[in-house]
Design a protein around this motif. Structure first.
Motif, mmCIF file in Angstrom:
data_model
loop_
_atom_site.group_PDB
_atom_site.id
_atom_site.type_symbol
_atom_site.label_atom_id
_atom_site.label_comp_id
_atom_site.label_asym_id
_atom_site.label_seq_id
_atom_site.Cartn_x
_atom_site.Cartn_y
_atom_site.Cartn_z
ATOM 1 N N VAL A 239 162.695 158.206 64.225
ATOM 2 C CA VAL A 239 163.392 159.265 63.812
ATOM 3 C C VAL A 239 162.821 160.881 64.178
ATOM 4 O O VAL A 239 161.324 161.127 64.857
ATOM 5 C CB VAL A 239 162.452 159.599 62.143
ATOM 6 N N ILE A 240 163.661 161.983 64.184
ATOM 7 C CA ILE A 240 164.113 162.891 65.221
ATOM 8 C C ILE A 240 164.424 163.827 64.122
ATOM 9 O O ILE A 240 164.869 164.748 63.986
ATOM 10 C CB ILE A 240 164.192 163.295 65.940
ATOM 11 N N PRO A 241 163.671 164.192 63.396
ATOM 12 C CA PRO A 241 164.399 165.638 61.846
ATOM 13 C C PRO A 241 164.025 166.642 62.994
ATOM 14 O O PRO A 241 162.950 167.402 63.916
ATOM 15 C CB PRO A 241 163.068 165.386 61.147
ATOM 16 N N LYS A 242 165.471 167.694 62.560
ATOM 17 C CA LYS A 242 165.703 168.905 63.280
ATOM 18 C C LYS A 242 165.127 169.832 62.469
ATOM 19 O O LYS A 242 164.894 169.973 61.116
ATOM 20 C CB LYS A 242 167.147 168.795 63.613
ATOM 21 N N SER A 243 164.054 170.996 62.953
ATOM 22 C CA SER A 243 163.506 172.608 61.885
ATOM 23 C C SER A 243 163.342 172.996 63.380
ATOM 24 O O SER A 243 163.229 172.716 64.451
ATOM 25 C CB SER A 243 162.967 172.171 60.995
ATOM 26 N N VAL A 244 163.549 174.677 63.435
ATOM 27 C CA VAL A 244 163.330 175.600 63.554
ATOM 28 C C VAL A 244 162.114 176.614 63.151
ATOM 29 O O VAL A 244 162.103 177.273 63.506
ATOM 30 C CB VAL A 244 164.296 176.147 64.162
ATOM 31 N N ARG A 245 162.265 175.634 61.796
ATOM 32 C CA ARG A 245 161.099 176.666 61.111
ATOM 33 C C ARG A 245 160.104 175.698 61.250
ATOM 34 O O ARG A 245 159.200 175.457 61.143
ATOM 35 C CB ARG A 245 161.343 176.691 59.195
ATOM 36 N N ALA A 246 159.288 176.962 61.113
ATOM 37 C CA ALA A 246 157.269 176.649 61.887
ATOM 38 C C ALA A 246 156.747 175.386 60.807
ATOM 39 O O ALA A 246 156.318 174.275 61.168
ATOM 40 C CB ALA A 246 156.362 177.652 62.226
ATOM 41 N N GLY A 247 156.943 176.463 59.770
ATOM 42 C CA GLY A 247 156.273 175.505 58.473
ATOM 43 C C GLY A 247 157.179 174.698 57.914
ATOM 44 O O GLY A 247 156.824 173.478 57.526
ATOM 45 N N ARG A 248 158.129 173.838 58.537
ATOM 46 C CA ARG A 248 158.846 173.145 57.794
ATOM 47 C C ARG A 248 158.409 171.920 58.847
ATOM 48 O O ARG A 248 159.115 170.537 59.225
ATOM 49 C CB ARG A 248 160.439 173.721 58.085
ATOM 50 N N ILE A 249 158.657 172.183 60.337
ATOM 51 C CA ILE A 249 157.655 172.123 61.629
ATOM 52 C C ILE A 249 156.896 171.164 61.168
ATOM 53 O O ILE A 249 156.610 169.580 61.301
ATOM 54 C CB ILE A 249 157.875 172.368 63.116
ATOM 55 N N HIS A 250 155.735 171.865 60.785
ATOM 56 C CA HIS A 250 154.854 171.334 60.177
ATOM 57 C C HIS A 250 154.256 170.494 59.142
ATOM 58 O O HIS A 250 153.878 169.346 59.211
ATOM 59 C CB HIS A 250 153.217 172.201 59.624
ATOM 60 N N GLU A 251 155.452 170.881 58.310
ATOM 61 C CA GLU A 251 155.621 169.938 56.834
ATOM 62 C C GLU A 251 156.197 168.793 57.333
ATOM 63 O O GLU A 251 155.728 167.166 56.789
ATOM 64 C CB GLU A 251 156.257 170.489 55.922
ATOM 65 N N ASN A 252 157.218 168.621 58.018
ATOM 66 C CA ASN A 252 157.949 167.502 58.868
ATOM 67 C C ASN A 252 156.471 166.280 59.069
ATOM 68 O O ASN A 252 157.018 164.834 59.169
ATOM 69 C CB ASN A 252 159.332 167.195 59.654
ATOM 70 N N GLY A 253 155.876 166.695 59.924
ATOM 71 C CA GLY A 253 155.412 166.263 60.719
ATOM 72 C C GLY A 253 153.756 165.441 59.572
ATOM 73 O O GLY A 253 152.795 164.595 60.353
ATOM 74 N N ASP A 254 153.568 165.656 58.289
ATOM 75 C CA ASP A 254 152.624 165.860 57.870
ATOM 76 C C ASP A 254 152.996 164.053 56.516
ATOM 77 O O ASP A 254 153.278 164.476 55.463
ATOM 78 C CB ASP A 254 151.977 166.599 56.934
ATOM 79 N N ILE A 255 153.319 163.607 57.634
ATOM 80 C CA ILE A 255 153.493 162.109 55.804
ATOM 81 C C ILE A 255 152.578 160.922 57.521
ATOM 82 O O ILE A 255 152.926 159.845 56.573
ATOM 83 C CB ILE A 255 155.188 162.225 56.771
ATOM 84 N N PHE A 256 151.704 161.168 57.961
ATOM 85 C CA PHE A 256 150.400 159.689 57.672
ATOM 86 C C PHE A 256 149.317 159.797 57.908
ATOM 87 O O PHE A 256 148.592 159.226 58.011
ATOM 88 C CB PHE A 256 150.461 159.884 59.707
ATOM 89 N N ASP A 257 149.572 160.781 56.178
ATOM 90 C CA ASP A 257 147.911 160.201 55.758
ATOM 91 C C ASP A 257 148.188 159.326 54.122
ATOM 92 O O ASP A 257 148.245 159.841 52.857
ATOM 93 C CB ASP A 257 147.524 161.403 55.013
ATOM 94 N N PHE A 258 149.099 158.783 53.958
ATOM 95 C CA PHE A 258 149.740 158.161 52.919
ATOM 96 C C PHE A 258 150.723 157.281 53.699
ATOM 97 O O PHE A 258 151.472 157.793 54.738
ATOM 98 C CB PHE A 258 150.324 158.823 51.688
ATOM 99 N N SER A 259 150.977 155.919 52.695
ATOM 100 C CA SER A 259 152.203 155.155 52.558
ATOM 101 C C SER A 259 152.650 154.198 51.692
ATOM 102 O O SER A 259 152.109 154.893 50.531
ATOM 103 C CB SER A 259 151.059 153.891 53.295
ATOM 104 N N LEU A 260 154.092 154.175 51.660
ATOM 105 C CA LEU A 260 154.470 153.959 50.523
ATOM 106 C C LEU A 260 154.838 151.929 50.134
ATOM 107 O O LEU A 260 154.425 151.143 51.335
ATOM 108 C CB LEU A 260 156.475 154.346 50.693
ATOM 109 N N THR A 261 154.409 152.057 49.943
ATOM 110 C CA THR A 261 154.545 149.916 48.994
ATOM 111 C C THR A 261 155.650 149.707 49.364
ATOM 112 O O THR A 261 156.603 150.054 49.296
ATOM 113 C CB THR A 261 153.943 150.143 48.001
#
Length: 293
Positions: A239-261
């Motif tokens: 997956v390659i989400p696009k953003s040019v906003r620093a906060g959103r770039i950080h947010e998009n990458g912050d998905i590896f501390d949880f899992s979906l069932t």
């Protein structure tokens, strides 16, 4: 590095998570690449058509991240299809990027109505692979039949198929076919489809406002975008989400501390409407984008 590594059919490793720079302006692109790499991203996706390959290269150089730690991918545009033209376009891309070796080189569209040009271009990519100038080659927006035709004609199966893919266009049959052929599925417009960029989400529906996604975001203390991106990871997509906003770039990458069932993944799967934002790949010709020659 953000997220897991995927192993391509030829043994090359590729991060499952990266940054896209579609529609990113020159100055924005440099800063977005630097920010992403500082936040642990190690996959960067660009294309000749995006007209920001030089800025991607600049961002990489200014980041200080060793080149061997990165996977960089770009794409051949359809106006440059044909064997010799494809090779020349590749050389231009490498000059723009400032790289000696490319990790992944894609054909941007299959152009099925002029498939002989697509095949000529694929054969050029095969030559680049055999010469070691690229580590892997792939396709974008390709159907299973497109991939089979390229494989049968060349003996080389595309390593990756980059396609429009989001909860309202989940493409389960295409993903299944890719898996069976040993092709990694990579999602463009992964959060909500290209129409989000065009400001048409209110008219077409927005997955990030869908009650299923919103409810999961509340359950996990995450944003709807993070839930959708995590859904891709659970499916085994790149997956390659696009953003040019620093906060959103950080947010998009912050998905590896949880899992979906499994049930939660299935609930998002069930949102599929077959709703495409970009062109139907089966109908694309160079004239679709004003690229006729």
């Amino acid at each position: 590095m953000k997220g897991p590594m995927l192993t391509l059919g030829n043994g090359v490793g590729m991060p499952a998570f990266g940054l896209g720079v579609f529609q990113s302006g020159p100055v924005e692109t440099v800063e977005a690449v630097r920010t992403a790499l500082a936040n642990g991203y190690r996959l960067i996706d660009t294309a000749t058509r995006y007209m920001n390959e030089a800025q991607v290269g600049q961002g990489i150089r200014e980041s200080g991240v060793p080149r061997d730690d990165l996977v960089v991918q770009t794409k051949l545009w359809i106006s440059d299809y044909g064997y010799d033209r494809a090779l020349r376009s590749f050389d231009r891309s490498m000059e723009e990027l400032g790289l000696e070796t490319l990790d992944l080189y894609f054909l941007h569209w299959p152009v099925p109505k002029r498939f002989e040009r697509t095949l000529e271009s694929w054969n050029a990519a095969v030559r680049l692979l055999e010469e070691g100038r690229v580590r892997a080659i792939g396709v974008c927006n390709a159907s299973p039949d497109d991939i089979r035709r390229l494989t049968e004609a060349s003996g080389i199966t595309p390593a990756v198929n980059q396609v429009e893919l989001h909860p309202y266009l989940a493409q389960p049959e295409l993903r299944k076919a890719n898996r069976e052929m040993g092709v990694v599925t990579q999602a463009w417009s992964p959060i909500g489809g290209i129409k989000r960029y065009l400001g048409e989400a209110a008219a077409t529906g927005d997955p990030l406002r869908d009650p299923v996604v919103v409810s999961l975001a509340e359950r996990y203390g995450k944003t709807p975008a993070q839930i959708v991106l995590r859904w891709h990871i659970e499916l085994g997509n790149s997956v390659i989400p696009k953003s040019v906003r620093a906060g959103r770039i950080h947010e998009n990458g912050d998905i590896f501390d949880f899992s979906l069932t499994r049930d939660e993944v299935a609930a998002i799967d069930a949102l599929d409407r077959g709703e495409r934002g970009g062109p139907d790949p089966a109908e694309v010709t160079p004239e679709t984008f004003g690229s006729g020659d």
